[in-house]
Design a protein around this motif. Structure first.
Motif, short mmCIF file in Angstrom:
data_model
loop_
_atom_site.label_atom_id
_atom_site.label_comp_id
_atom_site.label_asym_id
_atom_site.label_seq_id
_atom_site.Cartn_x
_atom_site.Cartn_y
_atom_site.Cartn_z
N SER A 176 0.82 -1.20 0.00
CA SER A 176 0.00 0.00 0.00
C SER A 176 0.86 1.25 0.00
O SER A 176 1.99 1.25 0.49
N TYR A 177 0.29 2.34 -0.54
CA TYR A 177 0.95 3.63 -0.63
C TYR A 177 2.25 3.55 -1.42
O TYR A 177 3.25 4.18 -1.08
N ASP A 178 2.20 2.73 -2.48
CA ASP A 178 3.33 2.58 -3.40
C ASP A 178 4.60 2.15 -2.67
O ASP A 178 5.71 2.58 -3.02
N ARG A 179 4.45 1.31 -1.68
CA ARG A 179 5.61 0.83 -0.92
C ARG A 179 6.51 -0.04 -1.79
O ARG A 179 6.04 -0.99 -2.43
N ILE A 180 7.78 0.27 -1.81
CA ILE A 180 8.81 -0.57 -2.41
C ILE A 180 9.98 -0.60 -1.43
O ILE A 180 10.68 0.40 -1.25
N SER A 204 10.85 2.93 0.55
CA SER A 204 10.19 4.04 -0.15
C SER A 204 8.68 3.83 -0.04
O SER A 204 8.14 2.84 -0.55
N VAL A 205 8.01 4.76 0.65
CA VAL A 205 6.57 4.69 0.85
C VAL A 205 6.01 6.11 0.74
O VAL A 205 6.55 7.04 1.33
N LYS A 206 4.93 6.25 -0.01
CA LYS A 206 4.28 7.55 -0.09
C LYS A 206 3.44 7.81 1.16
O LYS A 206 3.02 6.89 1.85
N ASN A 220 5.58 10.45 4.16
CA ASN A 220 6.36 9.60 3.27
C ASN A 220 7.62 9.10 3.96
O ASN A 220 8.12 9.69 4.90
N ILE A 221 8.15 7.97 3.46
CA ILE A 221 9.38 7.36 3.97
C ILE A 221 10.35 7.18 2.82
O ILE A 221 9.97 6.69 1.76
N THR A 250 12.73 12.47 4.58
CA THR A 250 11.28 12.40 4.56
C THR A 250 10.70 13.80 4.75
O THR A 250 11.43 14.79 4.84
N ASP A 251 9.37 13.86 4.85
CA ASP A 251 8.74 15.16 5.10
C ASP A 251 8.45 15.37 6.58
O ASP A 251 7.85 16.37 6.96
N GLY A 252 8.85 14.43 7.42
CA GLY A 252 8.62 14.59 8.85
C GLY A 252 7.24 14.23 9.30
O GLY A 252 6.93 14.28 10.49
#
Length: 783
Positions: A176-180, A204-206, A220-221, A250-252
């Motif tokens: 989920s959330y484009d996790r790779i 990498s996760v949105k 995001n991560i 990340t964006d915190g």
């Protein structure tokens, strides 16, 4: 208590001086739980006869339970609470003792170790979570055996070591959330007795927090980590060298506002300069995982530009155009040397260096005209040296360990808010701290009889700190022209219109140095009643260094820090019983504890010159009591049941007169009263040698206090239970391939991990959300 929640359990002997190598439990043909052992003293030891309170998870256990970072441990380990920090790390609370801030003068109460290296700062501690051999959570005061003394306990993360066999693994996860996510390792024998291991991880996760006013998301991560190790094993000499680099960008994340208080100081100042009141302009959205977004981030907030007036610092723009971010990097160098003086006695040395740099920028409510935003920049270096000698003598009746420890830390901390709605001139807090610690420790266990063992230990610690601070937020008496009108500087509107050029005063500066010392004893008695029953009782003392408050509200006449706090101390009393029943089909561990907590270093938010600042006080004494239970059951072949339950109660016994923000009803710490978990897995045999394993688990956390105390109200985070599952398939049980699907928080429960309440005049009650429902698949190949 020591146990694993995954069908395999291990524990580290209290006297261990060598790195813990986890030996997972095997399953016999009859389906019972196999022998549970560790090799901690260069010999195998049984879990049943290990008198230490710990939970230990092997690398396979972590995979089976979808534990990919410290936050995933919440509920899975009894009496362990984890709070995410804005700086990009995790704060640990064990049995109700811990801290949730990380300014320059904060010391961890629960120690964190990676491959025996003590990590003094919390920034970036999640980034080490890959290619893991074992994870231990030691509960209660630590100090008579290794590393830095801590009052709460210790988290020990041990990575996979290089071996003499060529091999490795590769793993990819999508969800989920484009996790790779990717992870892998390569182990290469270089020559006889010399091997290398390289490992890596990317994430990498949105983001899952939606923005109402733009198309962006928060949460995001984006993490990358790499590790290179070398091992030299030549007879009695073993050398391990490790280098590692971790990076996170990340964006915190974002916090979710749940309340707006019109009478709060920040809100009133905003309202005085705007036609529309803040709580009306930006009402609480009341939507899960949703914020306004679109913060203008001028200086760094938009506090200098309003629809009624223009502030004198409107063009300052220190962070113009920047959105919230959190950038962390950490570099580690670690060298370990072991030398066998004989078959029973060995020397062991751990030399480690760590450098970390964490900077983040975040607003309070993430609105286009926020009332507050903060930029923090923390740079820290540390060097540690530990030397121990230990082993067994007197025909293995006496096991001992003695050691020396040196710790040197240098931290620089910068906090810059820019003009905001409580400080129209901006606020800069620039500080540094040098911290040195010296310690000597020893512990010995003697078998009075084959069944009765007595353990005694002690540690002496000497701590020395030296700090400097520069603080600017002060105004001055002055008259200036605003739109041709003579205007007087002063809080709030006068300083807002005049800005730093007209109203800025001199900064405050101060220095300080001090030292503290302490002695921590430990005593323990254990008895093995039979092959199935083992009991122990213990008493241990813990100590955390004192310090001084480095945030200033005025210029000290002697330029010395105006306040300090004493060392924190803890006596912990514990008893436990370990059971191995029904022909190794049930492993049950139970323990109870009582802790006397004195000279508590309480963190309070106070207004200094109209600025909400953190101050530490030696505030009170308290008591804590509770119990923990963990089990692994295999009632029939292929079925494994596991779980844990814990309970904690705590309260103040005495409050010092200076601790004006504390009352007997104030929570001692932000810890839940109870946690629990339960899981069931079953191995279906597929084809000639395949295996299909479904697993279902639930992890529960009770409600807990969360907000600041004193004149402001105290709020509690609601209790919750999260359900997850995994379905793993191996075409061959001993084969290379493994594929699986997973789900976490499958019922999409909204959880609150931390919450602010109304404190320090902010006027926005907000919480940090846990991750929502997620599904994914992963595949791994071992060679």
């Amino acid at each position: 208590m020591a146990m694993v929640l995954g069908g395999a359990a291990t524990a580290a002997r209290a006297e261990a001086q060598a790195p813990v190598q986890v030996a997972a439990a095997d399953t016999t043909a009859a389906g019972e739980i196999g022998e549970i052992t560790v090799t901690a003293r260069r010999r195998e030891e049984s879990l049943l006869t290990t008198p230490v309170s710990a939970t230990v998870l092997s690398g396979d256990n972590l995979v089976q339970q979808s534990i990919r970072n410290f936050q995933d441990l919440r509920g899975a380990v009894s009496n362990l609470e984890l709070v995410p920090l804005l700086s990009g790390g995790t704060s640990f609370t064990i049995r109700g003792i811990g801290q949730t801030f990380n300014q320059v003068n904060s010391d961890t109460k629960a120690g964190f170790y990676v491959d025996e290296m003590y990590v003094s700062r919390q920034e970036g501690n999640d980034l080490y979570f890959y290619d893991i051999a074992s994870l231990q959570v030691l509960k209660g005061p630590q100090g008579t055996l290794f590393g830095k003394n801590t009052t709460a306990g210790a988290i020990l993360l041990t990575t996979q070591r290089p071996t003499d066999d060529f091999g490795g693994y590769a793993q990819v996860r999508g969800g989920s959330y484009d996790r790779i996510d990717t992870e892998g390792a390569l182990n290469v024998p270089l020559s006889d007795g010399i091997a290398a291991r390289a490992s890596f991880r990317t994430q990498s996760v949105k983001g899952y927090i939606k923005h109402l006013l733009d198309d962006d998301r928060s949460g995001n991560i984006n993490n990358q980590s790499g590790r290179l190790q070398f091992r030299v094993d030549r007879g009695p000499l073993t050398i391990d060298v490790l280098g590692e680099y971790n990076r996170s960008s990340t964006d915190g994340g974002a916090t979710i506002p749940v309340g707006c208080l019109p009478t709060a100081g920040y809100i009133r100042n905003y309202d005085a300069l705007h036609a529309t009141p803040y709580c009306t302009a930006f009402p609480v959205l009341g939507k899960d995982y949703t914020v306004y977004g679109g913060a203008t981030l001028l200086a760094p907030t938009s506090a200098a530009v309003t629809d009624r007036a223009r502030g004198g610092d409107a063009g300052l723009g220190r962070y113009a155009g920047k959105r919230p971010f959190n950038d962390t990097d950490a570099t580690t160098l670690n060298g370990r040397i072991s030398y066998d003086l004989s078959d029973d006695i060995a020397l062991h040395s751990v030399t480690a260096y760590r450098r970390s740099h964490a900077k983040f920028y975040t607003p309070v409510s993430y609105a286009p005209n926020d009332i507050y935003a903060e930029y923090d920049d923390t740079r820290s270096t540390q060097f540690t040296q530990e030397l121990t000698i230990g082993g067994t003598v007197l025909d293995d009746r006496l096991t001992f360990l003695a050691g020396l420890f040196y710790f040197n830390q240098k931290t620089d901390f910068l906090q810059d808010t820019g003009p905001d709605w409580i400080d129209p001139l901006g606020y800069v807090y620039d500080s540094s701290l040098k911290y040195r610690s010296y310690a000597a420790f020893a512990q010995a266990s003697y078998k009075v009889t084959p069944k009765l063992e007595l353990t005694l230990g002690g540690r002496y610690t000497y701590d020395k700190k030296q700090g400097e601070s520069y603080v600017f937020f002060a105004g001055r008496t002055n008259t200036f022209l605003s739109n041709g009108v003579p205007t007087q500087c002063g809080y709030f509107t006068g300083d807002f219109l005049g800005g730093i050029a007209n109203c800025g005063g001199a900064p405050f500066t101060a220095t300080g140095r001090d030292h503290w010392d302490g002695f921590d004893p430990k005593a323990q008695l254990s008895y093995r009643w039979s092959d199935q029953v083992f009991t122990y009782v213990s008493a241990a003392h813990g100590y955390n260094s004192g310090g001084f408050n480095q945030q200033l509200g005025s210029q000290p006449a002697d330029r010395r820090f105006p306040s300090s706090y004493d060392p924190e101390k803890l006596w912990s009393y514990e008893g436990g019983i370990k059971l191995d029943l029904f022909d190794r089909r049930a492993v049950i561990n139970l323990s109870g504890f009582y802790q006397k907590y004195t000279d508590i270093q309480a963190t309070v938010n106070v207004l200094i010159g109209n600025i909400s600042t953190r101050q530490v006080q030696s505030a009170a004494s308290a008591h804590e009591a509770g119990f923990e239970g963990e089990f692994v059951l295999r009632p029939v072949t292929d079925l494994t049941l596991r779980g844990n339950v814990s309970y904690l109660t705590q309260g103040y016994d005495n409050i010092r007169p200076n601790a004006v923000t504390l009352t007997k009803d104030t929570p001692v710490n932000s810890a839940p009263k109870y946690t629990y978990s339960a899981a069931a897995s079953y191995d279906f045999h597929v084809g000639a040698d395949g295996r299909l394993t479904p697993t279902v688990d639930v992890r529960g956390v009770g409600k807990k206090p969360a907000c600041q105390s004193g004149a402001d109200y105290v709020c509690r985070l609601p209790a919750y239970a999260l359900v997850g599952f995994r379905l793993d398939y191996q075409p061959q049980v001993d084969g290379a391939w493994r594929i699986g699907v997973y789900g976490t928080n499958v019922f999409d429960k909204v959880t609150q991990l931390a919450r602010t309440g109304y404190f320090g005049g902010f006027g926005i009650d907000r919480f940090t959300p846990g991750r929502p429902q997620e599904f994914g698949a992963e595949a791994s190949y071992r060679f």
